[in-house]
Design a protein around this motif. Structure first.
Motif, mmCIF file in Angstrom:
data_model
loop_
_atom_site.group_PDB
_atom_site.id
_atom_site.type_symbol
_atom_site.label_atom_id
_atom_site.label_comp_id
_atom_site.label_asym_id
_atom_site.label_seq_id
_atom_site.Cartn_x
_atom_site.Cartn_y
_atom_site.Cartn_z
ATOM 1 N N ALA A 133 29.037 10.795 -48.322
ATOM 2 C CA ALA A 133 29.864 10.872 -47.112
ATOM 3 C C ALA A 133 29.816 9.570 -46.322
ATOM 4 C CB ALA A 133 29.399 12.034 -46.239
ATOM 5 N N THR A 149 33.190 7.053 -46.049
ATOM 6 C CA THR A 149 33.783 6.918 -44.710
ATOM 7 C C THR A 149 33.799 5.460 -44.274
ATOM 8 O OG1 THR A 149 33.045 9.149 -44.104
ATOM 9 C CG2 THR A 149 33.616 7.657 -42.299
ATOM 10 N N ALA A 204 36.912 3.953 -45.967
ATOM 11 C CA ALA A 204 38.062 4.849 -46.143
ATOM 12 C C ALA A 204 39.419 4.136 -46.097
ATOM 13 C CB ALA A 204 38.013 5.970 -45.101
ATOM 14 N N PHE A 257 42.746 6.548 -42.129
ATOM 15 C CA PHE A 257 41.674 7.396 -42.650
ATOM 16 C C PHE A 257 42.227 8.693 -43.254
ATOM 17 C CE2 PHE A 257 39.401 4.550 -39.909
ATOM 18 C CZ PHE A 257 38.144 4.428 -40.477
ATOM 19 N N ASN A 286 40.411 11.106 -45.824
ATOM 20 C CA ASN A 286 38.971 10.871 -45.863
ATOM 21 C C ASN A 286 38.181 12.159 -45.684
ATOM 22 O OD1 ASN A 286 36.593 9.066 -45.902
ATOM 23 N ND2 ASN A 286 36.352 9.766 -43.799
ATOM 24 N N CYS A 294 35.487 13.363 -48.313
ATOM 25 C CA CYS A 294 34.091 13.703 -48.022
ATOM 26 C C CYS A 294 33.750 15.094 -48.540
ATOM 27 C CB CYS A 294 33.829 13.616 -46.513
ATOM 28 S SG CYS A 294 33.762 11.917 -45.879
#
Length: 320
Positions: free
Chosen positions: A27, A31, A34, A72, A75, A79
């Motif tokens: 994660a 991130t 992203a 993003f 994303n 995740c």
């Protein structure tokens, strides 16, 4: 002396900590990069009418059209996918490595894995982790490339339902074969090169074990491992993304053929048509932002994984 029940309980506790560390690592690393991940996918699926031509131009174009939130896009789904993917992948690698090491010891060896054995264990771990979460990756790819002003999918469940209803259940596995072929050198080299580099540095510098390595050294090992693996596997990643949006009208502005969404008959058809219509360089579309992305992404993933395990007090380590 611990009973068998206590030993099993301790083992499961360590496995749980390892899974948590792998999930957090995935994660955090995804991130952090992203916007570059989304730009890579957009460049992979576009045809000859290029909307995205480079890292700076593509990032600026995304920002102007979609804003910060748009950069993003996907994303959250990534995740959701990457947490179990990374957790399963890291745990599988560790368990395979331990089994191989024990087998070597039982046969009179010192239990040390060779670079080839590490690469093989990493490749197997990659295939298991990728296969377990592939439908999430397919749906995430669709949501990532859809137009911001005219989205066809409202989210994970809506997209999944639409794909199954309109294209069939097997559509969720479209592009799986090139993913399997590509993940073998990619993840195999990631683990193999990373672990081998650390081992060489530890022996060269006369260190006790990997805990004496600085975070900067680990980041460097992870970055080099990620770059090597990604370069070899990249054409398969391009084909995977194109197959995922094959025949989907929502992608026609990015991957068009006389105004119609291109539909491929399979992996080889996608390879051949892409090279014939756009040249061999098309198999490396998006490689520039991917290089910018993969260095910090892989490095952060390895280091975060090991740091979280130390915080949680997990005894199983990549080098054990």
């Amino acid at each position: 002396m611990a009973t068998d029940k206590e030993k099993r309980s301790l083992t499961w506790a360590q496995i749980t900590k390892s899974l948590c560390a792998g999930g957090v690592a995935g994660a955090v690393s995804r991130t952090a990069v992203a916007p570059l991940e989304r730009l890579k996918i957009l460049m992979q699926v576009q045809g000859n009418e290029k909307m995205y031509t480079g890292v700076w131009q593509g990032t600026s174009h995304m920002f102007r059209n979609d804003g910060i939130r748009g950069m993003f896009k996907g994303n959250g789904l990534n995740c959701i996918r990457i947490v179990p993917n990374q957790a399963i992948k890291f745990l599988t690698y560790e368990q395979l490595s331990r089994k191989i090491s024990h087998h070597l010891i039982d046969n009179g060896g010192d239990g040390q894995l060779t670079p080839l054995l590490r690469l093989s264990a990493g490749a197997a771990a990659g295939v298991v982790g990728m296969s377990a979460t592939y439908p999430l990756d397919m749906v995430r790819g669709r949501i990532t490339v859809q137009e911001a002003g005219n989205p066809q999918y409202r989210g994970l469940w809506h997209a999944t339902g639409c794909i199954i209803r309109e294209e069939g259940l097997l559509a969720l596995w479209r592009g799986w074969l090139p993913s399997v072929i590509g993940v073998v050198p990619y993840v195999g080299l990631n683990f193999g090169v990373y672990e081998t580099l650390k081992d060489v540095i530890i022996k060269t510098w006369g260190l006790r074990d990997e805990r004496d390595l600085s975070i900067a050294v680990r980041l460097g090992c992870g970055a080099l491992a990620g770059t090597m693996g990604q370069t070899l596997a990249y054409p398969f990643d391009v084909v995977r993304r194109r197959l995922q949006v094959s025949g989907w009208s929502g992608a026609k502005n990015l991957h068009a053929d006389h105004g119609q969404a291109v539909a491929y008959r399979g992996m080889m058809d996608c390879f051949v048509r892409t090279v014939r219509e756009e040249g061999i360089q098309a198999l490396f579309k998006g490689l520039a932002p991917n290089y910018v992305k993969v260095v910090p992404s892989i490095a952060i993933a390895f280091v975060t994984y090991e740091q979280v395990k130390e915080i949680l007090g997990a005894e199983i380590r990549l080098s054990d």
